[in-house]
Design an enzyme around this catalytic site. Structure first.
Site, PDB file in Angstrom:
ATOM      1  N   LYS A  66       0.810  -1.230   0.000  1.00  0.00           N
ATOM      2  CA  LYS A  66       0.000   0.000   0.000  1.00  0.00           C
ATOM      3  C   LYS A  66       0.845   1.283   0.000  1.00  0.00           C
ATOM      4  O   LYS A  66       0.457   2.273  -0.630  1.00  0.00           O
ATOM      5  CB  LYS A  66      -0.950   0.012   1.203  1.00  0.00           C
ATOM      6  CG  LYS A  66      -2.092  -0.982   1.081  1.00  0.00           C
ATOM      7  CD  LYS A  66      -3.049  -0.854   2.254  1.00  0.00           C
ATOM      8  CE  LYS A  66      -4.133  -1.920   2.181  1.00  0.00           C
ATOM      9  NZ  LYS A  66      -5.115  -1.795   3.256  1.00  0.00           N
ATOM     10  N   ASN A  87      -4.973   1.909  -1.546  1.00  0.00           N
ATOM     11  CA  ASN A  87      -5.499   0.544  -1.697  1.00  0.00           C
ATOM     12  C   ASN A  87      -6.262   0.381  -3.012  1.00  0.00           C
ATOM     13  O   ASN A  87      -6.731  -0.703  -3.324  1.00  0.00           O
ATOM     14  CB  ASN A  87      -6.398   0.161  -0.510  1.00  0.00           C
ATOM     15  CG  ASN A  87      -7.790   0.735  -0.622  1.00  0.00           C
ATOM     16  OD1 ASN A  87      -7.994   1.781  -1.240  1.00  0.00           O
ATOM     17  ND2 ASN A  87      -8.763   0.052  -0.045  1.00  0.00           N
ATOM     18  N   ASP A 102     -10.188   2.542   2.438  1.00  0.00           N
ATOM     19  CA  ASP A 102     -10.276   1.806   3.711  1.00  0.00           C
ATOM     20  C   ASP A 102     -11.073   2.565   4.774  1.00  0.00           C
ATOM     21  O   ASP A 102     -11.938   2.000   5.445  1.00  0.00           O
ATOM     22  CB  ASP A 102      -8.873   1.502   4.257  1.00  0.00           C
ATOM     23  CG  ASP A 102      -8.181   0.391   3.490  1.00  0.00           C
ATOM     24  OD1 ASP A 102      -8.882  -0.489   2.955  1.00  0.00           O
ATOM     25  OD2 ASP A 102      -6.939   0.394   3.428  1.00  0.00           O
ATOM     26  N   TYR A 217     -10.450  -9.806  11.073  1.00  0.00           N
ATOM     27  CA  TYR A 217     -11.546 -10.766  11.136  1.00  0.00           C
ATOM     28  C   TYR A 217     -10.949 -12.155  10.955  1.00  0.00           C
ATOM     29  O   TYR A 217      -9.800 -12.296  10.537  1.00  0.00           O
ATOM     30  CB  TYR A 217     -12.606 -10.493  10.060  1.00  0.00           C
ATOM     31  CG  TYR A 217     -12.062 -10.604   8.654  1.00  0.00           C
ATOM     32  CD1 TYR A 217     -11.578  -9.484   7.998  1.00  0.00           C
ATOM     33  CD2 TYR A 217     -12.000 -11.833   8.014  1.00  0.00           C
ATOM     34  CE1 TYR A 217     -11.033  -9.595   6.731  1.00  0.00           C
ATOM     35  CE2 TYR A 217     -11.464 -11.943   6.745  1.00  0.00           C
ATOM     36  CZ  TYR A 217     -10.978 -10.819   6.113  1.00  0.00           C
ATOM     37  OH  TYR A 217     -10.434 -10.939   4.867  1.00  0.00           O
TER      38      TYR A 217
END
Ligand code: ATR
Length: 274
Positions: A66, A87, A102, A217
């Site tokens: 990034k 991104n 983001d 996650y």
């Protein structure tokens, strides 16, 4: 021939982005193909050149590229400039446009999907790396009452806070400094859960009705969300919604069409077995 897009990363094999964008394209009737492309750690620039030569119209960029994408872009959006990272790339002739979706993805997931307004809220952001930097300006744009950045090394958090001083007063320090403070929203932007580490959060920082949000996650509950649950936080969310929303925002940047996200997110969740 379909318009060509991809996501660059290393590793990239397990990226969910191709499935997300395929679902968006099908739902909106956009004629596009989106694939995952592995770039060598020292080979991002040639990978971009090759993709553009193939006719690639745009790309997502993930770890570890990034910052390099930020430096490669010939034009940057305001939010990418603020984030110091890119991104989302769009290729147009010799122009490489760099954007960062983001922060917008995080805010949309919290406000729209979770139904939690950020206006007037006391926000604690954990971590002072790239993930944290990328979401600060979009969070401040929602006009919270306050934003505190806590990090293992306080100096890094203080420097990060200072770089947003023109937007708002942002306070910062190490985790211990949040002792006796109380927050309505606590966001984990550290990479601590990758090493399975719990964060040294003082007890009592979660206000009644507080939301705990982990930008990470996985198949099982993250260590941070487990900490929040043990502290009595009822509303807890992982970063899967942010992943889908940053993708929807990138899709909008490329195609000018905003895909619906609810079903795509629900499908991803059921695949994760959650
Ligand atoms: P990213 O781009 O994911 O933000 P990064 O720039 O390497 O990655 O930043 C990682 C962040 O997670 C940093 O804030 C780091 O804290 P330090 O600046 O003190 O290194 C934080 N972090 C990583 N592992 C951690 C751990 N075990 N406990 C607390 N913070 C951790």
């Amino acid at each position: 021939m379909s318009d060509l897009y991809c996501v660059f990363g290393n590793p990239i094999a397990h990226s969910k982005s191709p499935a997300i964008h395929a679902a968006f394209a099908a739902a909106t009737g956009q004629d596009m193909h989106y694939e995952a492309r592995l770039a060598a750690v020292d080979g991002f620039k040639p990978a971009i050149s090759e993709f553009v030569a193939m006719g690639g119209k745009g790309a997502n960029v993930t770890v570890p590229f990034k910052e390099e994408a930020f430096r490669l872009a010939t034009r940057l959006s305001e939010r990418a400039s603020r984030a110091g990272a890119v991104n989302t790339l769009a290729f147009n002739g010799t122009e490489i446009f760099g954007d960062n979706t983001d922060g917008a993805g995080l805010v949309r997931d919290i406000v729209h999907n979770l139904g939690v307004s950020l206006a007037g809220k006391r926000i604690l952001l954990l971590g002072a790396g790239g993930a944290s930097r990328g979401v600060i300006a979009p969070l401040l744009a929602e006009r919270p009452a306050s934003l505190f950045i806590a990090n293992r090394s306080a100096g890094k958090a203080e420097a990060l806070a200072a770089s947003f001083a023109d937007m708002a007063t942002v306070n910062a320090g190490n985790f211990a400094k949040t002792e006796d403070m109380i927050f309505d929203l606590v966001i984990n932007a550290t990479s601590a859960s990758l090493s399975g580490d719990a964060l040294p959060l003082p007890n009592g920082i979660f206000a009644e009705g507080c939301v705990a949000y982990d930008m990470m996650y996985g198949q099982s509950e993250t260590p941070f969300l487990a900490q929040a649950r043990e502290q009595g936080v009822v509303q807890r969310a992982d970063g899967l919604g942010m992943l889908v929303e940053q993708a929807a925002e990138a899709f909008f940047v490329w195609r000018g069409v905003r895909p619906a996200t609810r079903q795509v997110l629900a499908d991803l969740r059921s695949k994760l077995g959650q």
